[in-house]
Design an enzyme around this catalytic site. Structure first.
Site, PDB file in Angstrom:
ATOM      1  N   THR A 182       0.820  -1.214   0.000  1.00  0.00           N
ATOM      2  CA  THR A 182       0.000   0.000   0.000  1.00  0.00           C
ATOM      3  C   THR A 182       0.851   1.260   0.000  1.00  0.00           C
ATOM      4  O   THR A 182       0.394   2.323  -0.436  1.00  0.00           O
ATOM      5  CB  THR A 182      -0.957  -0.023   1.210  1.00  0.00           C
ATOM      6  OG1 THR A 182      -1.745  -1.220   1.152  1.00  0.00           O
ATOM      7  CG2 THR A 182      -1.874   1.175   1.248  1.00  0.00           C
TER       8      THR A 182
ATOM      9  N   TYR B  89       5.830 -11.831   4.350  1.00  0.00           N
ATOM     10  CA  TYR B  89       4.652 -11.324   3.643  1.00  0.00           C
ATOM     11  C   TYR B  89       4.476 -12.128   2.364  1.00  0.00           C
ATOM     12  O   TYR B  89       5.281 -12.020   1.447  1.00  0.00           O
ATOM     13  CB  TYR B  89       4.869  -9.832   3.374  1.00  0.00           C
ATOM     14  CG  TYR B  89       3.781  -9.114   2.612  1.00  0.00           C
ATOM     15  CD1 TYR B  89       2.517  -9.650   2.411  1.00  0.00           C
ATOM     16  CD2 TYR B  89       4.040  -7.837   2.098  1.00  0.00           C
ATOM     17  CE1 TYR B  89       1.535  -8.962   1.720  1.00  0.00           C
ATOM     18  CE2 TYR B  89       3.059  -7.131   1.409  1.00  0.00           C
ATOM     19  CZ  TYR B  89       1.816  -7.701   1.217  1.00  0.00           C
ATOM     20  OH  TYR B  89       0.844  -7.016   0.522  1.00  0.00           O
TER      21      TYR B  89
ATOM     22  N   LYS C 192       2.172 -12.522   7.077  1.00  0.00           N
ATOM     23  CA  LYS C 192       1.004 -11.833   6.530  1.00  0.00           C
ATOM     24  C   LYS C 192       0.621 -12.592   5.267  1.00  0.00           C
ATOM     25  O   LYS C 192       1.373 -12.626   4.295  1.00  0.00           O
ATOM     26  CB  LYS C 192       1.332 -10.377   6.198  1.00  0.00           C
ATOM     27  CG  LYS C 192       0.184  -9.647   5.486  1.00  0.00           C
ATOM     28  CD  LYS C 192       0.600  -8.265   5.028  1.00  0.00           C
ATOM     29  CE  LYS C 192      -0.494  -7.612   4.186  1.00  0.00           C
ATOM     30  NZ  LYS C 192      -0.092  -6.290   3.642  1.00  0.00           N
TER      31      LYS C 192
ATOM     32  N   VAL D 209      -3.569  -6.873   8.408  1.00  0.00           N
ATOM     33  CA  VAL D 209      -2.858  -5.731   7.823  1.00  0.00           C
ATOM     34  C   VAL D 209      -3.695  -5.334   6.622  1.00  0.00           C
ATOM     35  O   VAL D 209      -3.437  -5.753   5.496  1.00  0.00           O
ATOM     36  CB  VAL D 209      -1.417  -6.097   7.445  1.00  0.00           C
ATOM     37  CG1 VAL D 209      -0.647  -4.847   7.020  1.00  0.00           C
ATOM     38  CG2 VAL D 209      -0.697  -6.788   8.613  1.00  0.00           C
TER      39      VAL D 209
END
Length: 306
Positions: free
Chosen positions: A52, A140, A169, A211
């Site tokens: 992001t 991630y 994540k 998240v």
């Protein structure tokens, strides 16, 4: 040391955007304002320079400065977990070491994108990075962006061989895969949802939090999914899960963070600019985003129509 981190790094870790000013420079003052808003709104932690945060559009120096700005602004009030991954191993190693030097609470390291390493190469990559620091490392996994899926057996090897790899994540739509993470890595392994519609379901199977990019426009509500679940108010958590679904849907009708930045611009939080090769959503989608925000009471209808 890492057991304490496992208790601390729970809930909504908000992955904030990287705002740019009119000259397309990183707007560090806006980052500070966003972090203050998140803390006031109840976000349990802050992450910067993740997907992001447009890290591939930032220089290494900019990424370091964004990380430092976040850590100094949070000032220990909430954990800060910067994204330190890269498709370049040396860069990921450097950024993870810098995160530790700056005082980050953990580092989030993405599966390398574009070059599609095999599972043994992924193991070697993450093991070297984890062994280079003493802070917790959260892997991630986002196969939709990286074209590579970190297999559960590889993750389990890493969690066994590197005690500071404490979580993952998972931006993975394969819910069977996600279930097998906790089965193979242990129920105390931190599992976070990186997919908005799986934030609540992951808590139900033993996840540690989420998240979620949607936290950029609805930080309190996204944090409350975790708060309600932790308090045992399951029905209210489920209600909030479904209440947020239309907002989640519209924010991902184009590539993140395009719709998200458009929404934040309408809310007056940031200048919604993106650096090329990213670009803004279509006018039709922007109008749909505007109407969705109005429906949630996040935008005044009169102002939105002007």
């Amino acid at each position: 040391m890492y057991q304490e981190a496992k208790q601390k790094l729970r809930g909504s870790i908000a992955p904030i955007v990287t705002p740019f000013d009119e000259k397309m420079n990183v707007d560090y003052d806006a980052i500070k304002s966003l972090i203050e808003w998140h803390i006031e709104s109840g976000s349990h932690g802050i992450s910067v320079t993740g997907t992001t945060g447009e890290p591939s559009s930032l220089t290494i120096e900019e990424r370091e400065q964004v990380m430092e700005t976040a850590i100094k602004t949070a000032a220990g009030r909430v954990p800060v977990v910067p994204g330190t991954g890269s498709t370049n191993h040396a860069e990921a190693l450097h950024l993870t070491k810098r995160a530790q030097e700056m005082g980050a609470d953990a580092a989030m390291v993405i599966v390398p994108y574009y070059n599609k390493p095999n599972q043994q190469a992924l193991y070697n990559h993450f093991k070297i990075i984890a062994n280079s620091v003493d802070i917790p490392v959260i892997i991630y996994n986002i196969p939709g962006r990286t074209a590579t899926n970190l297999e559960v057996k590889t993750l389990a090897r890493l969690s066994e061989d590197c005690k500071n790899i404490i979580g993952v994540k998972e931006s993975n739509k394969d819910f069977e895969h996600i279930n097998r993470v906790l089965l193979n890595c242990g129920r105390d392994f931190l599992l976070y949802s990186g997919i908005e519609l799986l934030c609540y379901p992951m808590l139900a199977i033993g996840g540690a939090g989420h998240v979620s990019a949607t936290a950029n426009v609805a930080p309190k509500e996204v944090a409350d999914i975790y708060n309600l679940w932790a308090a045992g108010d399951v029905e209210a958590a489920i209600d909030l899960h479904y209440k947020l679904m239309p907002l989640n849907d519209v924010l991902f009708k184009d590539t993140n963070p395009g719709p998200l930045k458009a929404a934040m611009g309408m809310m007056g939080k940031i200048n919604p600019a993106l650096r090329l090769p990213m670009g803004p959503p279509s006018n039709a989608l922007q109008e749909e985003i505007r109407q969705t925000l109005v429906g949630y009471g996040m935008l005044n209808e009169k102002v939105g129509a002007e």
